[in-house]
Write a protein that holds these residues in place. Sequence first.
Motif, PDB file in Angstrom:
ATOM      1  N   UNK A 167      79.344   5.407 194.025  1.00 32.07           N
ATOM      2  CA  UNK A 167      79.175   6.285 195.186  1.00 32.07           C
ATOM      3  C   UNK A 167      80.459   7.007 195.548  1.00 32.07           C
ATOM      4  N   UNK A 168      81.603   6.327 195.442  1.00 31.50           N
ATOM      5  CA  UNK A 168      82.867   6.967 195.807  1.00 31.50           C
ATOM      6  C   UNK A 168      83.190   8.120 194.856  1.00 31.50           C
ATOM      7  N   UNK A 169      82.970   7.912 193.558  1.00 30.59           N
ATOM      8  CA  UNK A 169      83.201   8.990 192.593  1.00 30.59           C
ATOM      9  C   UNK A 169      82.226  10.140 192.837  1.00 30.59           C
ATOM     10  N   UNK A 170      80.971   9.816 193.137  1.00 30.55           N
ATOM     11  CA  UNK A 170      79.993  10.861 193.428  1.00 30.55           C
ATOM     12  C   UNK A 170      80.425  11.698 194.633  1.00 30.55           C
ATOM     13  N   UNK A 171      80.906  11.015 195.667  1.00 33.12           N
ATOM     14  CA  UNK A 171      81.327  11.734 196.868  1.00 33.12           C
ATOM     15  C   UNK A 171      82.539  12.622 196.590  1.00 33.12           C
ATOM     16  N   UNK A 172      83.487  12.116 195.819  1.00 30.30           N
ATOM     17  CA  UNK A 172      84.685  12.912 195.508  1.00 30.30           C
ATOM     18  C   UNK A 172      84.334  14.146 194.691  1.00 30.30           C
ATOM     19  N   UNK A 173      83.455  13.991 193.708  1.00 30.24           N
ATOM     20  CA  UNK A 173      83.050  15.142 192.900  1.00 30.24           C
ATOM     21  C   UNK A 173      82.321  16.178 193.747  1.00 30.24           C
ATOM     22  N   UNK A 174      81.477  15.725 194.661  1.00 23.63           N
ATOM     23  CA  UNK A 174      80.758  16.657 195.534  1.00 23.63           C
ATOM     24  C   UNK A 174      81.723  17.396 196.460  1.00 23.63           C
ATOM     25  N   UNK A 175      82.798  16.714 196.869  1.00 26.78           N
ATOM     26  CA  UNK A 175      83.734  17.319 197.818  1.00 26.78           C
ATOM     27  C   UNK A 175      84.548  18.456 197.193  1.00 26.78           C
ATOM     28  N   UNK A 176      84.695  18.452 195.859  1.00 30.13           N
ATOM     29  CA  UNK A 176      85.465  19.509 195.196  1.00 30.13           C
ATOM     30  C   UNK A 176      84.555  20.415 194.366  1.00 30.13           C
ATOM     31  N   UNK A 177      83.253  20.339 194.607  1.00 32.27           N
ATOM     32  CA  UNK A 177      82.322  21.178 193.856  1.00 32.27           C
ATOM     33  C   UNK A 177      82.385  22.620 194.334  1.00 32.27           C
ATOM     34  N   UNK A 178      81.790  23.493 193.540  1.00 33.48           N
ATOM     35  CA  UNK A 178      81.753  24.904 193.913  1.00 33.48           C
ATOM     36  C   UNK A 178      80.554  25.572 193.260  1.00 33.48           C
ATOM     37  N   UNK A 179      80.380  26.844 193.570  1.00 34.17           N
ATOM     38  CA  UNK A 179      79.264  27.591 192.999  1.00 34.17           C
ATOM     39  C   UNK A 179      79.325  27.548 191.469  1.00 34.17           C
ATOM     40  N   UNK A 180      78.191  27.263 190.850  1.00 37.54           N
ATOM     41  CA  UNK A 180      78.132  27.115 189.400  1.00 37.54           C
ATOM     42  C   UNK A 180      77.985  25.669 188.975  1.00 37.54           C
ATOM     43  N   UNK A 181      78.314  24.745 189.878  1.00 35.51           N
ATOM     44  CA  UNK A 181      78.124  23.325 189.593  1.00 35.51           C
ATOM     45  C   UNK A 181      76.685  22.933 189.930  1.00 35.51           C
ATOM     46  N   UNK A 182      76.121  22.061 189.111  1.00 32.18           N
ATOM     47  CA  UNK A 182      74.771  21.560 189.355  1.00 32.18           C
ATOM     48  C   UNK A 182      74.808  20.039 189.408  1.00 32.18           C
ATOM     49  N   UNK A 183      74.283  19.485 190.478  1.00 31.89           N
ATOM     50  CA  UNK A 183      74.157  18.044 190.622  1.00 31.89           C
ATOM     51  C   UNK A 183      72.687  17.669 190.462  1.00 31.89           C
ATOM     52  N   UNK A 184      72.416  16.743 189.563  1.00 37.44           N
ATOM     53  CA  UNK A 184      71.049  16.256 189.358  1.00 37.44           C
ATOM     54  C   UNK A 184      70.963  14.861 189.957  1.00 37.44           C
ATOM     55  N   UNK A 185      70.239  14.739 191.062  1.00 35.31           N
ATOM     56  CA  UNK A 185      70.096  13.471 191.771  1.00 35.31           C
ATOM     57  C   UNK A 185      68.826  12.767 191.295  1.00 35.31           C
ATOM     58  N   UNK A 186      68.979  11.554 190.827  1.00 33.06           N
ATOM     59  CA  UNK A 186      67.843  10.793 190.299  1.00 33.06           C
ATOM     60  C   UNK A 186      67.590   9.622 191.237  1.00 33.06           C
ATOM     61  N   UNK A 187      66.469   9.680 191.945  1.00 34.48           N
ATOM     62  CA  UNK A 187      66.159   8.635 192.917  1.00 34.48           C
ATOM     63  C   UNK A 187      64.660   8.511 193.057  1.00 34.48           C
ATOM     64  N   UNK A 188      64.119   7.338 192.776  1.00 37.90           N
ATOM     65  CA  UNK A 188      62.674   7.167 192.814  1.00 37.90           C
ATOM     66  C   UNK A 188      62.138   7.204 194.241  1.00 37.90           C
ATOM     67  N   UNK A 189      62.875   6.678 195.197  1.00 39.92           N
ATOM     68  CA  UNK A 189      62.399   6.660 196.577  1.00 39.92           C
ATOM     69  C   UNK A 189      62.795   7.911 197.346  1.00 39.92           C
ATOM     70  N   UNK A 190      63.961   8.496 197.005  1.00 39.15           N
ATOM     71  CA  UNK A 190      64.452   9.640 197.763  1.00 39.15           C
ATOM     72  C   UNK A 190      64.951   9.270 199.140  1.00 39.15           C
ATOM     73  N   UNK A 191      65.153   7.985 199.385  1.00 38.70           N
ATOM     74  CA  UNK A 191      65.554   7.521 200.713  1.00 38.70           C
ATOM     75  C   UNK A 191      66.936   6.879 200.722  1.00 38.70           C
ATOM     76  N   UNK A 192      67.660   6.965 199.611  1.00 40.24           N
ATOM     77  CA  UNK A 192      68.989   6.367 199.558  1.00 40.24           C
ATOM     78  C   UNK A 192      69.968   7.231 200.356  1.00 40.24           C
ATOM     79  N   UNK A 193      70.509   6.650 201.419  1.00 39.27           N
ATOM     80  CA  UNK A 193      71.309   7.414 202.372  1.00 39.27           C
ATOM     81  C   UNK A 193      72.514   8.085 201.703  1.00 39.27           C
ATOM     82  N   UNK A 194      73.210   7.347 200.821  1.00 39.93           N
ATOM     83  CA  UNK A 194      74.420   7.907 200.203  1.00 39.93           C
ATOM     84  C   UNK A 194      74.115   9.151 199.385  1.00 39.93           C
TER      85      UNK A 194
END
Length: 289
Positions: A167-194
């Motif tokens: 989660x910490x690495x995911x948050x850091x990557x999201x914090x320095x992302x920019x246009x052109x970056x694509x994040x693919x979130x894989x979650x069966x419930x879709x309710x994971x707060x992080x």
Amino acid sequence: MDYARNLLEQIQNRAEELNKAERKVAAAILRDPQQAVHYSAAALAQLAQVSEPTVNRFCRSFNVSGYPELKMQLVQSLASGAAYVSQAVEPDDGAEAYTRKIFGSAIASLDSAWQNLDPHQVSRAVDMMIQARQIHFFGLGASAAVALDAQHKFFRFNLAVSAHSDVLMQRMLASVSRTGDLFVMISYTGRTRELVEITHLARQNGASVLSLTVNDSPLAQASSLTLNIPRPENTDIYMPMSSRIIQLTVLDVLATGMTLRRGADFQPHLRKIKESLNASRYPIDEESA
């Protein structure tokens, strides 16, 4: 939605709403739907250990006049490919029973996912991946292995690809992302707060987010685009099994879409990667094969 096409799924989903006697009828049908279409109402009642009027009440619960009409709709469900239904594993199940149920549930889950997947949304998802500068696959828990498998698939497309389950690495990557970056979130419930928080963070920085999750979930609502994955199993209680199979299959669909979009000129690149592994394998002994 075609009611007849989904009758088996309707019976399964509504079983808990029925009274105790009608649930016995539902269980008898779901146990072997192929055989159920050959029973008379009296034979089904005997198998379910209920009265024949109970079978008729069960039919009316599904808006059909009687068992002959219900059988016709069962035949249509089976002909449409809904031959398999999810069945819960019972504590006293033997190897034959739980093996059949697990395979049947996996097949039923894939069929349900396929029927719920919008081809237009799939095409849009492929567009997002083709246009991305780099792709990050994020998954937690059981979905982490799926994210890693996605990295293994999609690096072949000459893209900067990574997979992360921390989660910490995911948050850091999201914090320095920019246009052109694509994040693919894989979650069966879709309710994971992080994951939902990280999705908001990535989009605030101009990145796009594609989610493989259930529609109308918090994650789906936060994402740029969602590929709907139904929830035939209770992942809050049981080991997630069919969820991973569905996620992996949807990723195969996206990878195939990207391959086809790249066209014939891209085939030599994929062949080169595959042939690079030849030296790492023992040759096939054709005489003993």
